[in-house]
Write a protein that holds these residues in place. Structure first.
Motif, PDB file in Angstrom:
ATOM      1  N   MET A  82       0.833  -1.044   0.137  1.00 20.89           N
ATOM      2  CA  MET A  82       0.023   0.131  -0.067  1.00 20.89           C
ATOM      3  C   MET A  82       0.824   1.446  -0.142  1.00 20.89           C
ATOM      4  SD  MET A  82      -3.044  -1.020  -0.293  1.00 20.89           S
ATOM      5  CE  MET A  82      -3.946   0.413   0.098  1.00 20.89           C
ATOM      6  N   VAL A  83       2.242   1.140  -0.148  1.00 22.10           N
ATOM      7  CA  VAL A  83       2.998   2.266  -0.236  1.00 22.10           C
ATOM      8  C   VAL A  83       3.181   2.789  -1.751  1.00 22.10           C
ATOM      9  CG1 VAL A  83       5.429   3.142   0.306  1.00 22.10           C
ATOM     10  CG2 VAL A  83       4.186   1.466   1.692  1.00 22.10           C
ATOM     11  N   PRO A  84       2.887   3.963  -2.047  1.00 24.80           N
ATOM     12  CA  PRO A  84       2.806   4.385  -3.315  1.00 24.80           C
ATOM     13  C   PRO A  84       4.497   4.363  -3.996  1.00 24.80           C
ATOM     14  CG  PRO A  84       2.742   6.228  -2.139  1.00 24.80           C
ATOM     15  CD  PRO A  84       2.385   5.070  -1.182  1.00 24.80           C
ATOM     16  N   GLY A  85       4.634   4.526  -5.097  1.00 18.33           N
ATOM     17  CA  GLY A  85       6.310   4.586  -5.604  1.00 18.33           C
ATOM     18  C   GLY A  85       6.596   3.461  -6.592  1.00 18.33           C
ATOM     19  N   ASP A  86       7.808   3.657  -7.266  1.00 18.50           N
ATOM     20  CA  ASP A  86       8.391   2.663  -7.812  1.00 18.50           C
ATOM     21  C   ASP A  86       9.236   1.730  -7.121  1.00 18.50           C
ATOM     22  OD1 ASP A  86       7.066   3.218 -10.263  1.00 18.50           O
ATOM     23  OD2 ASP A  86       8.795   4.423 -11.145  1.00 18.50           O
ATOM     24  N   THR A  87      10.107   0.902  -7.698  1.00 18.77           N
ATOM     25  CA  THR A  87      10.631   0.100  -7.074  1.00 18.77           C
ATOM     26  C   THR A  87      12.132  -0.007  -7.822  1.00 18.77           C
ATOM     27  OG1 THR A  87      10.063  -1.947  -8.177  1.00 18.77           O
ATOM     28  CG2 THR A  87       8.837  -1.561  -6.112  1.00 18.77           C
ATOM     29  N   ALA A  88      13.285  -0.528  -7.157  1.00 21.05           N
ATOM     30  CA  ALA A  88      14.700  -0.142  -7.666  1.00 21.05           C
ATOM     31  C   ALA A  88      15.477  -1.581  -7.068  1.00 21.05           C
ATOM     32  CB  ALA A  88      15.046   0.945  -7.672  1.00 21.05           C
ATOM     33  N   ALA A 138      17.570 -12.436 -10.044  1.00 16.09           N
ATOM     34  CA  ALA A 138      16.841 -13.345  -9.082  1.00 16.09           C
ATOM     35  C   ALA A 138      16.188 -12.143  -8.377  1.00 16.09           C
ATOM     36  CB  ALA A 138      17.765 -14.076  -8.191  1.00 16.09           C
ATOM     37  N   GLY A 139      16.568 -11.234  -7.515  1.00 17.97           N
ATOM     38  CA  GLY A 139      16.219 -10.263  -6.616  1.00 17.97           C
ATOM     39  C   GLY A 139      15.070  -9.541  -7.542  1.00 17.97           C
ATOM     40  N   SER A 140      15.435  -9.159  -8.663  1.00 11.07           N
ATOM     41  CA  SER A 140      14.507  -8.210  -9.592  1.00 11.07           C
ATOM     42  C   SER A 140      13.355  -9.104  -9.896  1.00 11.07           C
ATOM     43  CB  SER A 140      15.214  -7.666 -10.665  1.00 11.07           C
ATOM     44  OG  SER A 140      15.814  -6.591 -10.352  1.00 11.07           O
ATOM     45  N   TYR A 141      13.551 -10.482  -9.982  1.00  9.25           N
ATOM     46  CA  TYR A 141      12.268 -11.450 -10.360  1.00  9.25           C
ATOM     47  C   TYR A 141      11.316 -11.291  -9.291  1.00  9.25           C
ATOM     48  CZ  TYR A 141       9.712 -15.517 -12.047  1.00  9.25           C
ATOM     49  OH  TYR A 141       8.817 -16.380 -12.124  1.00  9.25           O
ATOM     50  N   LEU A 142      11.901 -11.598  -8.039  1.00  3.56           N
ATOM     51  CA  LEU A 142      10.751 -11.488  -6.950  1.00  3.56           C
ATOM     52  C   LEU A 142       9.905 -10.169  -6.706  1.00  3.56           C
ATOM     53  CD1 LEU A 142      13.002 -13.049  -4.027  1.00  3.56           C
ATOM     54  CD2 LEU A 142      11.074 -14.023  -5.310  1.00  3.56           C
ATOM     55  N   ILE A 143      10.926  -8.959  -6.965  1.00  5.76           N
ATOM     56  CA  ILE A 143      10.197  -7.609  -6.865  1.00  5.76           C
ATOM     57  C   ILE A 143       9.026  -7.434  -7.979  1.00  5.76           C
ATOM     58  CG2 ILE A 143      10.646  -5.170  -7.011  1.00  5.76           C
ATOM     59  CD1 ILE A 143      13.550  -5.731  -5.794  1.00  5.76           C
ATOM     60  N   CYS A 144       9.692  -7.860  -9.181  1.00  2.00           N
ATOM     61  CA  CYS A 144       8.619  -7.755 -10.479  1.00  2.00           C
ATOM     62  C   CYS A 144       7.403  -8.654 -10.309  1.00  2.00           C
ATOM     63  CB  CYS A 144       9.227  -8.173 -11.641  1.00  2.00           C
ATOM     64  SG  CYS A 144      10.611  -6.712 -12.268  1.00  2.00           S
ATOM     65  N   VAL A 178       6.736   0.594 -11.979  1.00  2.00           N
ATOM     66  CA  VAL A 178       7.876   0.355 -12.753  1.00  2.00           C
ATOM     67  C   VAL A 178       9.150   0.067 -11.961  1.00  2.00           C
ATOM     68  CG1 VAL A 178       9.592   1.114 -14.514  1.00  2.00           C
ATOM     69  CG2 VAL A 178       7.077   1.986 -14.691  1.00  2.00           C
ATOM     70  N   HIS A 179       9.810  -1.072 -12.203  1.00  3.48           N
ATOM     71  CA  HIS A 179      11.006  -1.500 -11.272  1.00  3.48           C
ATOM     72  C   HIS A 179      12.067  -1.071 -12.369  1.00  3.48           C
ATOM     73  CE1 HIS A 179      13.405  -3.865  -8.754  1.00  3.48           C
ATOM     74  NE2 HIS A 179      13.887  -4.669  -9.936  1.00  3.48           N
ATOM     75  N   SER A 211       7.171  -6.800 -18.086  1.00  5.75           N
ATOM     76  CA  SER A 211       7.402  -5.879 -18.840  1.00  5.75           C
ATOM     77  C   SER A 211       7.432  -4.506 -18.152  1.00  5.75           C
ATOM     78  CB  SER A 211       5.831  -5.686 -19.952  1.00  5.75           C
ATOM     79  OG  SER A 211       4.807  -5.494 -19.235  1.00  5.75           O
ATOM     80  N   ALA A 212       7.157  -4.437 -16.923  1.00  7.24           N
ATOM     81  CA  ALA A 212       7.065  -3.090 -16.368  1.00  7.24           C
ATOM     82  C   ALA A 212       8.404  -2.967 -15.523  1.00  7.24           C
ATOM     83  CB  ALA A 212       5.891  -3.011 -15.307  1.00  7.24           C
ATOM     84  N   TYR A 213       9.301  -2.977 -16.199  1.00  9.85           N
ATOM     85  CA  TYR A 213      10.614  -2.810 -15.709  1.00  9.85           C
ATOM     86  C   TYR A 213      11.634  -1.973 -16.701  1.00  9.85           C
ATOM     87  CZ  TYR A 213      12.907  -6.619 -18.734  1.00  9.85           C
ATOM     88  OH  TYR A 213      13.632  -7.302 -19.493  1.00  9.85           O
ATOM     89  N   GLU A 214      12.808  -1.371 -16.362  1.00  8.51           N
ATOM     90  CA  GLU A 214      13.741  -0.837 -17.294  1.00  8.51           C
ATOM     91  C   GLU A 214      15.086  -0.949 -16.802  1.00  8.51           C
ATOM     92  OE1 GLU A 214      13.127   3.519 -17.083  1.00  8.51           O
ATOM     93  OE2 GLU A 214      10.834   3.275 -17.904  1.00  8.51           O
ATOM     94  N   LEU A 215      15.990  -1.351 -17.419  1.00  9.95           N
ATOM     95  CA  LEU A 215      17.361  -1.593 -17.260  1.00  9.95           C
ATOM     96  C   LEU A 215      18.206  -0.256 -17.703  1.00  9.95           C
ATOM     97  CD1 LEU A 215      18.351  -5.102 -18.564  1.00  9.95           C
ATOM     98  CD2 LEU A 215      17.543  -4.535 -16.472  1.00  9.95           C
ATOM     99  N   HIS A 216      18.936  -0.040 -16.524  1.00  7.12           N
ATOM    100  CA  HIS A 216      19.871   1.403 -16.638  1.00  7.12           C
ATOM    101  C   HIS A 216      21.321   0.822 -16.378  1.00  7.12           C
ATOM    102  CE1 HIS A 216      16.203   3.925 -15.520  1.00  7.12           C
ATOM    103  NE2 HIS A 216      15.743   2.716 -14.847  1.00  7.12           N
ATOM    104  N   LYS A 217      21.971   0.763 -17.555  1.00 11.20           N
ATOM    105  CA  LYS A 217      23.464   0.224 -17.738  1.00 11.20           C
ATOM    106  C   LYS A 217      24.181   1.127 -17.492  1.00 11.20           C
ATOM    107  CE  LYS A 217      26.179  -2.897 -20.651  1.00 11.20           C
ATOM    108  NZ  LYS A 217      26.547  -3.524 -21.661  1.00 11.20           N
ATOM    109  N   GLY A 218      25.293   0.852 -16.460  1.00 19.50           N
ATOM    110  CA  GLY A 218      26.180   1.942 -16.158  1.00 19.50           C
ATOM    111  C   GLY A 218      26.703   1.768 -14.691  1.00 19.50           C
TER     112      GLY A 218
END
Length: 243
Positions: free
Chosen positions: A67-73, A81-87, A99-100, A140-147
């Motif tokens: 119930m907390v608003p906001g994206d995840t990262a 593996a961690g991102s899978y659980l979050i997504c 969006v993750h 589908s609701a995720y973005e990769l930020h490479k760097g």
């Protein structure tokens, strides 16, 4: 036929003779037999590994931010593996269209500093971007930020977050991640540091403690490694890990 309980006691007895300092734990835990979680562990080759407890905790902590608003990262994805659980949790959340955001160099670790000790080396934990994308195919609701952290943090500087998972092992990227995301967490949001409290990651533990030194929140150390804080919830500094 030997019972599971007898075999477990035999394992503990033999193990204690070989490695006296190792604290064996109960095997009679329901979560170890959760069908979905077991299939998840198998997907990432962790059914025999040592990350099971921290994966389960991550899954459970995501329930607290429903119930907390906001994206995840996530900072430091390895194979996702961690991102899978979050997504997976985000996809099941009917309250928010989150969006993750995944931040990773996909070149392994940067050069460790003196505070990081001698365990890690430059390039350790390197995995390609294509592995993470493959493992997150069903979302589908995720973005990769490479760097390298923190050079891509500006991509999300206007966003606020409900959940952030930091798993970068070293002092400087942990410090950069904590400083950036702490001020962007919504009340009730959770920051998890996967490396907190590991003797192999003294720099990460120090970075977290430095960030929170003058903050009301403190990292709650978990018995199987890692720790978490809840934004806006004060915690005593008594007993906190210090390096």
């Amino acid at each position: 036929m030997l019972s599971d309980e007898f075999r477990f006691k035999l394992l503990v007895k033999l193990g204690s003779l070989i490695f006296k300092q190792y604290p064996f734990k109960w095997s009679q835990l329901d979560w170890l037999r959760n069908p979905w979680f077991r299939s998840y562990l198998e997907k990432f080759g962790e059914e025999r590994g040592f990350n099971k407890e921290r994966r389960w905790i991550l899954r459970e902590l995501m329930r607290l931010v429903e119930m907390v608003p906001g994206d995840t990262a996530e900072c430091g994805a390895f194979e996702g593996a961690g991102s899978y659980l979050i997504c997976h949790a985000n996809a099941a959340n009917c309250n928010f269209n989150r969006v993750h955001h995944v931040f990773d160099s996909f070149e392994g670790l940067s050069t460790p500093a003196a505070v990081d000790g001698a365990y890690w080396h430059k390039g350790d934990m390197s995995r390609g971007e294509e592995i993470v994308r493959k493992n997150l195919t069903e979302f589908s609701a995720y973005e990769l930020h490479k760097g390298w952290i923190p050079e891509r943090f500006d991509d999300v500087k206007e966003k606020h977050f409900a959940f952030v998972h930091i798993d970068v092992d070293l002092y400087q990227p942990t410090l950069d991640s904590m400083n950036f995301f702490y001020q962007r967490m919504n009340p009730g949001g959770i920051i998890v540091c996967d490396d907190y409290g590991f003797t192999t990651c003294p720099g990460a533990t120090r970075a977290v403690n430095e960030t929170l030194r003058n903050k009301p929140e403190k990292m709650i150390a978990l018995p199987d490694g890692g720790g978490f804080l809840i934004k806006g919830i004060s915690a005593s500094s008594r007993g906190a890990l210090d390096t």
